[in-house]
Design a protein around this motif. Sequence first.
Motif, short mmCIF file in Angstrom:
data_model
loop_
_atom_site.label_atom_id
_atom_site.label_comp_id
_atom_site.label_asym_id
_atom_site.label_seq_id
_atom_site.Cartn_x
_atom_site.Cartn_y
_atom_site.Cartn_z
N ARG A 76 -15.41 17.04 96.01
CA ARG A 76 -15.84 17.26 94.63
C ARG A 76 -16.43 15.99 94.08
O ARG A 76 -16.03 14.89 94.43
CB ARG A 76 -14.66 17.71 93.77
CG ARG A 76 -14.27 19.13 94.05
CD ARG A 76 -13.60 19.70 92.85
NE ARG A 76 -13.21 21.09 93.12
CZ ARG A 76 -12.47 21.80 92.30
NH1 ARG A 76 -12.02 21.26 91.18
NH2 ARG A 76 -12.17 23.03 92.59
N LYS A 77 -17.35 16.17 93.17
CA LYS A 77 -18.06 15.00 92.65
C LYS A 77 -17.20 14.15 91.72
O LYS A 77 -17.43 12.97 91.59
CB LYS A 77 -19.31 15.43 91.90
CG LYS A 77 -20.21 16.35 92.69
CD LYS A 77 -20.91 15.62 93.82
CE LYS A 77 -21.85 16.57 94.52
NZ LYS A 77 -22.32 16.07 95.80
N THR B 236 -14.44 13.00 92.13
CA THR B 236 -13.67 11.96 92.80
C THR B 236 -14.37 10.62 92.73
O THR B 236 -13.79 9.60 93.03
CB THR B 236 -13.43 12.32 94.27
OG1 THR B 236 -14.66 12.76 94.82
CG2 THR B 236 -12.39 13.38 94.40
N TYR B 237 -15.65 10.62 92.34
CA TYR B 237 -16.33 9.35 92.21
C TYR B 237 -15.79 8.55 91.02
O TYR B 237 -15.92 7.34 90.98
CB TYR B 237 -17.82 9.56 91.99
CG TYR B 237 -18.53 10.12 93.19
CD1 TYR B 237 -18.27 9.63 94.46
CD2 TYR B 237 -19.48 11.11 93.04
CE1 TYR B 237 -18.93 10.13 95.55
CE2 TYR B 237 -20.14 11.62 94.13
CZ TYR B 237 -19.86 11.13 95.38
OH TYR B 237 -20.52 11.62 96.46
#
Lengths: 401, 309, 207, 138, 165, 145
Positions: free
Chosen positions: F139-140, F142-143
């Motif tokens: 998933r994005k 987590t950045y």
Amino acid sequence: MNNKQQNTKKVVVPIGPYHPLLEEPEFFALYCEGEKVVDVEWQAGYNHRGIEKLSESKHWDQVTFLVERICGICSTSHPFAYCNAIEDLLGITVPERARYIRSIIGELERLHSHLLWVGLAGHFLGYNTVFMWAWKYREPVLDIFEIITGNRNHYAMFKIGGVRRDIENEDIPKIRKVLGELKGKIEMLTGAVLDDPVLAARLKGVGVLTKEHIKNFGAVGPVARASGVDIDVRKDDPYAAYPLVEWKVITTENGDVFDKAVVRLLECFESMKIISQCLDAIEGKKGEIQAEVREVPSGEGIGRHEAPRGECFHYIRSDGTNRPTRHKIRAPSYVNIPTFKASCIGQTIADVAIILAGVDPCYCCTERVAVYDVEKKKKLHNFKYLVEKSKEKTEKIRKEI
Amino acid sequence: MSALYIFLSFVMVFLSFSICGMLAMWIDRKLTARLQFRVGPPWYQNFADFIKLIGKETLIPEKANAFMFVASPVLGLIATTIAGTIILFISRTDTGFPADAIIVLYLLAVPSIAIILGGSASGNVLAAVGISREMKLLLGYELPFICALVISAIKSGTTTSLGSIIQFQQQNGMILGSFSGVIGFIIGVLALQGKLGLVPFDLAEAEGEIAGGSLIEYSGILLGLFKLTKAILFIAGPLFLISLYLGGFSLSSITGIISGILKYILILVLFILIRNTNPRLRIDQTLRLFWGWLTLLGFAGILLAIVGW
Amino acid sequence: MRVKKPKIRELKEAVKGIFSKPYTTDFPYKLHIPPLRYRGKPEYNRDICVGCGACFQVCPAKAIEMVDKIENHTATRILIQHPSQCIFCGECERNCITKEGIKLTTKFDIAYFNEKDTLDSIEHKLIVCQYCGTIIGSEKHLQWVLKRIGNLGFAQPVLLTQLTETLKIKTDFEEKVVSPIQRTDMLKIVCPKCRRIAFISDEKKER
Amino acid sequence: MNIKIKALKKSLWVYHVSGGSCNNCDIEILDCLTPKFDIERFGMVLVGSPRHADVLLCTGIVNKKCVERVKEVYKQTAKPCVVVAIGSCACSGGMFRDGYQMGGPLDKIIPVDVYIPGCPPKPEAMIAGIVKVLEKLK
Amino acid sequence: MGMKKLFVDYDRFLSIKDEGIRCSYKMHPENNGITSLREEIAFLFACRRCEDYPCVNSCPTGALKREQGIVKRSKVICISCKTCSLACPFGTILQELIPRVVSRCDVCIGRLKEGEEPLCVKTCTNGALSYIEEEEIKDKTNLYPIGDHILVRVFNWLHTYGIKK
Amino acid sequence: MKDIIGILKENLGDRIKEIKIHNNRRIYLTIEKKDIKDCTKIIFKDLNARYIIASGIENFDSFEVLYHFGFDKEGTVVSIRTYLDKEKPEIESLTDIIPGISYIEREMWELLGINFTGHPQLEHFLLRDDWEKGNYPLRKETYEQ
Ligand code: SF4
Ligand code: SF4
Ligand code: SF4
Ligand code: SF4
Ligand code: SF4
Ligand code: SF4
Ligand code: SF4
Ligand code: SF4
């Protein structure tokens, strides 16, 4: 413990994740009754490095190196498929010389990979001589790689829009020479495999996959072709220099391990044919080896390459920057490995090794034992507990003996 | 004959067999390597291995039955040495006793039993698979091996004393010279191949399948003992076969010794060739081979021997 | 129908094996020389590297470390190549702006007990902005740019000052820029940012 | 130098642990066994159980799923044993340092005696590396 | 009723530190859309369109190219060596604007809830960014639009020559 | 080539919401989530396409699942695109139609947090069993950390 309960606790023989002679750690739990396998469970992830995610933080150019390191055997297949994907997104064509060079690298890799497989298969059968011989024959191919690309593996040859290095004219005779020598050797091996009665006894009718199985699991490559499913991306969706040269797809009908071996060995000859035609095409000529790619627009692209083990699939999505927003990679083993479910059940442990190897996955042995409690339909998570359980079980077996 | 004599010969056999056995194993490894276009290990390799194993830590798995775990390698070692002593010394003097060939036969089975006991004491399931294979293998090759013995015994005038078998051959030529002799010899070689755990019958230790099998939990000196047992077996087994079929050997003259060595080397080369040009068999195939073809062959051999061929 | 020849070929090859020279290399008793193109340990070329940092930027494995540090009025840039992190891809060499600043050697024997033994590093003197103190670039890089663009470089005061310095011409532009920055300060050593401010300073003043 | 160490040097049994590698290093280790390099001439053989091993050849980044297992293998190895980190992945994590599955590098998990960087290291480099360890053994 | 636009006061970034601006475009790690926006503005407006293009001539990889008089940097080819930044006499190319891996700004189109501001505007402390309607800006000097959603205030040399974008 | 589109249109009818022909070997179809089972059944069983893989993607306002199918004789890849709800990504599992899809569904479940209803064995596959709940590495978000 009464009999019924005992049945529910089948012995699980683990294959993986570590094995001296195997490449990747993977874990197969074989549910056995005696020597017979009743179920197989595939546990992956011992090799999972999050490449799809890492790819999102790397430059297009750097991703080539990242995908190259997905795997050491198919180390050019992933960059190949990846470059195809971006070129599909861009809609460009690669200069002709680069296409030939790409095919040469791809086919040389197939040669060394198939030889490696023959060797490993021999090893699984306890036939160490074949293992040593096949790996010996493979060595000159690696030397050629070292000469033309600078490394025995991980060639770093691919680049979006072309190749990074040219194949020098003075190296071409060297490649020819190696191919010439290899031909005799592979002929010898092929003959030996086809005629050996013991090998036939071990391999024929073992791990049969029908066309139905192939379709259900989506298996690709030699695994599918050995079952008579005629798929090969190089022919179906031509790219690089494959449409420009003469060759044919090898298929056999039986789908057992023996046929898989035959397909692989015969493919080696096709590869050599392709390479020598490509060499003819580039010898003594000069030409562009890369197309200029200035921007990668937003969009999506799909690239495929027929790796030694089958179709390698990359899906790329770009948002117009120089990093992918999503990079889905499907290696051939990903769909080939699940076929074990069809081919291993009902076989003996000894056969499972060669069946697994027949698919040419990346798999290893030596994990200790785990016991599944089938009654509760639940996996017992604690590893130590599993070990203890299994030891109890052994203790019991021992007493019964 | 005195107890001292027996004891001395026991010690001598132990020393000479283990040294010769290690050298023989080296020849095996070296030839195998050469045949695979390799250089192979240096001659002292097996000694180095053994000395190193002595120096290593010996781990006894927590769940293991410690006594059995330690006792079984020792047991195997003693049994093979006794077998060797009987073959080499006892049988050829007046100390030989009537059924010593049968005793040797049983003693030669002890190392496999030791492996089975040790493996099961280690409490590892991969080892368990290994033992079950070893056990089947043992049952498998024992029957043909007995046939081989019986053929030889019948041929040499229905005696089960090694001494008289050898004597018979010295007078009437090798048993190998006859039809049933050839059959018996082939069976004997294959059965010994199984005993020594060489390909195609190495499935009890199959690395590719069960990672070392029964010895998986052994380390250090105990593992060294197993290796030593195998080295002694590597001499004792073929010697037994030589006694049965190739007219034995004599230690009394130079020619006797040389011909003994040549005979030994013949068998060794056979081993190496078979081992290097064959894949490992599956357990069921092995059993089919041993119980089916070889046993049939064995019975045929016995019949031939009775008829006198 | 082909004739079956079980085991014959194997035996032939086996006998050939026994009677031929082993295929094994003589390494390590004899020196092994990898092919010319072998991608071994990357090493900086002290004379050629100009310290631009492109190799640090392109490295896919981030195996090159770039440290800029300012200590008592001298700024240095240290580029450190970590063989332990390197994947020997050759990108740094390919993309080096001087083509030879970093080169993959054919050294393959780089086993180490302590990582420090294998590090290869190079130091560069940095030029910093006289106004705000940010790093403009390394001295050698400036000279390299000047050489590359020739006359065009004379439009760039920093490059010009660099030239005068190499030619050892004495100038009086040494004094520090004082706030606020003026158009005249353009001729001093200022970073692109300050130069842009200087350029538009008049305009700003009018407003 | 005592005889045990001397014997150890002449008879290294290696066990190969892969903790999430691209399997190229692993193949090159295997390659060391084959006719071209034949480490058996130094008395090295690959064994199937860590209990038999004197040298652990470790490759790969040791991802989070492998950490426990690598520790377990190290525990089972009879001491004295030498741990060799093979490949840039094992030495430092290589390209995968920043990944979410990174559990290593190896020296964070078990003590490492020698590092052989390379991607993959040439078999010659591995042999040279092991020769270096042997020189260090006393 | 006009649409809200992202208003960038370009020259403000020069004099004041612009750290801490974050971006909500989360398709890549460490994405900071405002850098790529600034790069675009720099090449469009701040650039002086030098006759001889020192920047283009200095670039060792050929990543810089002029297209219809405007310098354009290829994001794929550029290796971020900063040579162009050193060569430019006018300080147009700032070092932080030419990174190796670029970011993207989609002006948060379709991602903002009613009454919300883009994350960059929220985290920008020096007033260089705001999210307003065009009519609300009092001072119309040096105001240029990029596309439909971005407004820039930048000291554009070119308009003094009568060149307009 | 034309005929693949023709056949697809004929068989899937108005279930196709959008058709994007990237070039003559890559076709992307968009369909609704509820039609996924029918459509894959038609493509996989009736049209005899080969299952290649599925890829899950996170977008800003949705999850996207692409099912890639290969028509090998024509060399064409047909990708079926579906959009899932961002808050509660859920789609029917296709394991009973394509047995081989089980692993990739498990993978999407653990890496992206897409729930496949009716999947027989949604367990960890690539990550360790005690992986922290709610941490979906692909998933994005987590950045952020
Ligand atoms: S299929 Fe196996 S060998 Fe090929 S890339 Fe995948 S892991 Fe590597
Ligand atoms: S000149 Fe070459 S080696 Fe030196 S810093 Fe620049 S890119 Fe690196
Ligand atoms: S060779 Fe590749 S990995 Fe190594 S420093 Fe150069 S760019 Fe980085
Ligand atoms: S002030 Fe500006 S326009 Fe006038 S000469 Fe100087 S640089 Fe040129
Ligand atoms: S160091 Fe390189 S070759 Fe070795 S495992 Fe890592 S990526 Fe693969
Ligand atoms: S040198 Fe600077 S001002 Fe001149 S064209 Fe290039 S970027 Fe623009
Ligand atoms: S930073 Fe990029 S655009 Fe600038 S000179 Fe270097 S390569 Fe060219
Ligand atoms: S407008 Fe949105 S996308 Fe653009 S920089 Fe700001 S937060 Fe990022």
